[in-house]
Write a protein that holds these residues in place. Structure first.
Motif, PDB file in Angstrom:
ATOM      1  N   LEU A  29      30.271 -22.231  41.790  1.00 29.28           N
ATOM      2  CA  LEU A  29      30.616 -21.595  42.765  1.00 29.28           C
ATOM      3  C   LEU A  29      31.785 -20.681  42.422  1.00 29.28           C
ATOM      4  O   LEU A  29      32.614 -20.935  42.304  1.00 29.28           O
ATOM      5  CB  LEU A  29      31.017 -22.689  44.093  1.00 29.28           C
ATOM      6  N   SER A  30      31.411 -19.338  42.864  1.00 22.78           N
ATOM      7  CA  SER A  30      32.338 -18.389  42.363  1.00 22.78           C
ATOM      8  C   SER A  30      32.665 -17.212  42.882  1.00 22.78           C
ATOM      9  O   SER A  30      31.730 -16.833  43.948  1.00 22.78           O
ATOM     10  CB  SER A  30      32.190 -17.747  40.817  1.00 22.78           C
ATOM     11  N   LEU A  31      33.716 -16.341  43.087  1.00 20.95           N
ATOM     12  CA  LEU A  31      33.647 -15.124  43.890  1.00 20.95           C
ATOM     13  C   LEU A  31      34.106 -13.980  42.905  1.00 20.95           C
ATOM     14  O   LEU A  31      34.630 -14.202  41.564  1.00 20.95           O
ATOM     15  CB  LEU A  31      35.195 -15.174  44.589  1.00 20.95           C
ATOM     16  N   LYS A  32      33.542 -12.973  43.058  1.00 24.22           N
ATOM     17  CA  LYS A  32      33.933 -11.844  42.578  1.00 24.22           C
ATOM     18  C   LYS A  32      34.920 -10.895  42.890  1.00 24.22           C
ATOM     19  O   LYS A  32      34.900 -10.539  44.237  1.00 24.22           O
ATOM     20  CB  LYS A  32      32.644 -10.461  42.140  1.00 24.22           C
ATOM     21  N   ASP A  44      29.966  -6.640  51.427  1.00 28.98           N
ATOM     22  CA  ASP A  44      30.521  -7.975  51.634  1.00 28.98           C
ATOM     23  C   ASP A  44      31.671  -8.380  50.975  1.00 28.98           C
ATOM     24  O   ASP A  44      31.806  -9.420  50.524  1.00 28.98           O
ATOM     25  CB  ASP A  44      29.258  -8.751  51.006  1.00 28.98           C
ATOM     26  N   TYR A  45      32.534  -7.391  50.953  1.00 28.77           N
ATOM     27  CA  TYR A  45      33.940  -7.712  50.348  1.00 28.77           C
ATOM     28  C   TYR A  45      34.867  -7.985  51.666  1.00 28.77           C
ATOM     29  O   TYR A  45      35.050  -7.247  52.488  1.00 28.77           O
ATOM     30  CB  TYR A  45      34.558  -6.350  49.737  1.00 28.77           C
ATOM     31  N   ARG A  50      34.072 -11.009  46.948  1.00 32.39           N
ATOM     32  CA  ARG A  50      32.781 -11.202  47.541  1.00 32.39           C
ATOM     33  C   ARG A  50      32.277 -12.767  46.878  1.00 32.39           C
ATOM     34  O   ARG A  50      32.347 -12.700  45.495  1.00 32.39           O
ATOM     35  CB  ARG A  50      31.809 -10.151  47.691  1.00 32.39           C
ATOM     36  N   ASN A  51      31.448 -13.296  47.670  1.00 31.45           N
ATOM     37  CA  ASN A  51      30.885 -14.507  46.960  1.00 31.45           C
ATOM     38  C   ASN A  51      29.693 -14.193  46.250  1.00 31.45           C
ATOM     39  O   ASN A  51      28.879 -13.294  46.224  1.00 31.45           O
ATOM     40  CB  ASN A  51      30.340 -15.437  48.062  1.00 31.45           C
ATOM     41  N   GLU A  52      29.789 -14.757  44.934  1.00 28.50           N
ATOM     42  CA  GLU A  52      28.517 -14.635  43.905  1.00 28.50           C
ATOM     43  C   GLU A  52      27.520 -15.589  44.213  1.00 28.50           C
ATOM     44  O   GLU A  52      27.874 -16.679  44.953  1.00 28.50           O
ATOM     45  CB  GLU A  52      29.056 -14.821  42.592  1.00 28.50           C
ATOM     46  N   ASP A  54      25.570 -19.154  44.312  1.00 28.66           N
ATOM     47  CA  ASP A  54      25.769 -20.231  43.727  1.00 28.66           C
ATOM     48  C   ASP A  54      24.734 -20.838  42.734  1.00 28.66           C
ATOM     49  O   ASP A  54      23.797 -20.315  42.765  1.00 28.66           O
ATOM     50  CB  ASP A  54      25.821 -21.356  45.022  1.00 28.66           C
TER      51      ASP A  54
END
Length: 177
Positions: A29-32, A44-45, A50-52, A54
């Motif tokens: 589970l990561s964010l960019k 979507d920032y 923003r969410n990458e 899952d």
């Protein structure tokens, strides 16, 4: 008897896939994080992040040892390949979390003396884009929807009966007699 600690539900078909064993489950589970000061608006920032999608990877064992159907492990692999090729949305249930709108993005299988009547492998699921945070846009395309009050049908290690998983799906859909 279901022995899986994790399982897969194919949403459109309502089929539940279990395995003889789930060796491990990996959650990513990561964010960019954007380092540019001019992050695109509307992309979507939030707070330059923003969410990458899952990603969850299941390391599983499938065999014919607890199933009265000959070639069950082979049929299960064949069905999983079709799920990937058809890009069917799945739900992935683990002991820690449930993931929705997942695509089977990678299958890696090994067959050796450790599992002579089956296979061991990894199944990687990647979350499909969810437009829930964006405004709905009418692109005038048709979208298939599925609504059913029927509970999920299990196609894991505990299934009895004959025929392949695909034949069972087609028969229950009324396509094959």
């Amino acid at each position: 008897m279901n022995t899986s600690t994790a399982y897969i539900l194919v949403k459109v078909l309502g089929y539940r896939y279990t395995f003889d064993g789930v060796v491990s489950v990996s959650h990513n589970l990561s964010l960019k994080i954007s380092t540019d000061s001019d992050a695109e608006e509307g992309a979507d920032y939030v707070n330059n992040a923003r969410n990458e999608p899952d990603v969850v990877t299941l390391s599983v064992v499938a065999s014919d040892s607890h199933v009265p159907v000959a070639g069950w492990a082979r049929q299960t692999l064949s069905s999983l390949c079709q799920i990937k090729e058809l890009r069917l949305l799945c739900q992935v249930f683990t002991g820690l979390r449930m993931y929705d709108n997942m695509l089977l993005s990678d299958i890696s299988v090994q067959q050796d003396e450790s599992c002579p009547e089956g296979w061991v492998g990894t199944l990687t699921f990647t979350q499909a884009d969810s437009a829930s945070s964006a405004e709905p846009v009418n692109d005038y395309s048709s979208t298939a929807t599925y609504s059913s009050s029927v509970s999920a049908r299990s196609v894991g290690s505990s299934v009895s009966g004959g025929g392949s998983v695909l034949q069972t799906i087609l028969r229950e859909a009324g396509i094959v007699g």
